[in-house]
Design an enzyme around this catalytic site. Sequence first.
Site, PDB file in Angstrom:
ATOM      1  CE  LYS A 234      -2.228   2.234   5.904  1.00  0.00           C
ATOM      2  NZ  LYS A 234      -3.190   2.315   4.852  1.00  0.00           N
TER       3      LYS A 234
ATOM      4  CE  LYS B  81      -2.614   5.075   3.143  1.00  0.00           C
ATOM      5  NZ  LYS B  81      -3.849   4.686   2.438  1.00  0.00           N
TER       6      LYS B  81
HETATM    7  C1  PBG Z   1      -5.778   2.649   0.818  1.00  0.00           C
HETATM    8  C2  PBG Z   1      -5.196   1.842   1.920  1.00  0.00           C
HETATM    9  C3  PBG Z   1      -3.958   1.180   1.917  1.00  0.00           C
HETATM   10  C4  PBG Z   1      -3.850   0.533   3.159  1.00  0.00           C
HETATM   11  C5  PBG Z   1      -5.017   0.809   3.864  1.00  0.00           C
HETATM   12  N1  PBG Z   1      -5.824   1.640   3.083  1.00  0.00           N
HETATM   13  C6  PBG Z   1      -2.960   1.013   0.857  1.00  0.00           C
HETATM   14  C7  PBG Z   1      -2.238   2.169   0.289  1.00  0.00           C
HETATM   15  O1  PBG Z   1      -2.371   3.308   0.707  1.00  0.00           O
HETATM   16  O2  PBG Z   1      -1.498   1.912  -0.679  1.00  0.00           O
HETATM   17  C8  PBG Z   1      -2.669  -0.285   3.598  1.00  0.00           C
HETATM   18  C9  PBG Z   1      -2.920  -1.183   4.752  1.00  0.00           C
HETATM   19  C10 PBG Z   1      -1.867  -2.219   4.975  1.00  0.00           C
HETATM   20  O3  PBG Z   1      -0.790  -2.235   4.344  1.00  0.00           O
HETATM   21  O4  PBG Z   1      -2.137  -3.076   5.818  1.00  0.00           O
HETATM   22  N2  PBG Z   1      -7.069   2.226   0.496  1.00  0.00           N
END
Ligand code: PBG
Length: 315
Positions: free
Chosen positions: A241, A188
Amino acid sequence: MTFPVTRLRRLRREAVLRDVVRETTVSLDDLVMPLFVAPEALPNERLPGMARHTVEGLVREVEELVRLGVKAAILFGIPDEKDDEGSGAWVDDGIVQQALRALRPRFPELLLLTDVCLCEYTSHGHCGVIAADGHVDNDASLELLARTAVSHVEAGADVVCPSDMMDGRVGAIREQLPETPIVAYSAKYASAFYGPFREAADSAPAFGDRRGYQMDPGNVREALRECELDVAEGADVLMVKPALPYLDVLRAVRDRFDLPLAAYNVSGEYAMVKDAAAAGHLDEQAAALESLTAIKRAGADIVITYWAKDVATWL
Ligand code: PBG
């Protein structure tokens, strides 16, 4: 054999020919719809997939999703109150726990996944607890994340998806939940494409950014190390991601690991297409289906996408 004998256009002539030779297809079997649940509803006309639902509203929305053929959803919660530790993430009557208890008995056939993270629940908006030095305290956050995952499963979640990017969190959750599938947000990235999500989930960090725990966009070998550790700690599914800016990472993970692979087609990817379509620059349906096909072609088996509901009406 080359031209004029070889003519690749021969197989492109009719739709039925193109259909039989297509290498990658998008199916509802592979899509997961993200859903936001909160004490108060907050519709979003520009980005309908990012609306907040109350628990009752969520039940109605899921009724429609199931009727359309959507098979899986991932839940995000926005709590009533936030605190330093993010206790709203694991309390028994937390918003996600309430949503799970409402959905589970009504929709036994729906796969219910939950995002396991603290950022929506902490007053500072970071994904773990803050140490005296101002950084996120990795090891102190692990117990809270595992507690959150356990509370989700007790309330009815089928699958938990840790997204906080702390070291060791898959192992910490696995120890508590030996039988629950874990979809690990393994690679991520600290991405600019989460903007609309942070608005919808009210989870923007109050200070600093997430680069101390999420990955640097320049790195792909490191993504493989993250995946390797998550496999060793007991992950069942790996995730990359965002998706579209990281198709090479998806391909690299696909080539190296045999676990099922998920991709998160994030809020910024969705918003870019929505806004371009609203401005008349492109056709939303065609651009969305092309995006999802590309993500699968790069190696994803599962795609989390705000278009899951629309795809159910398009296919
Ligand atoms: C964290 C989380 C995020 C997203 C999914 N889980 C945000 C982040 O890490 O700041 C982002 C998903 C998206 O942008 O669609 N709980």
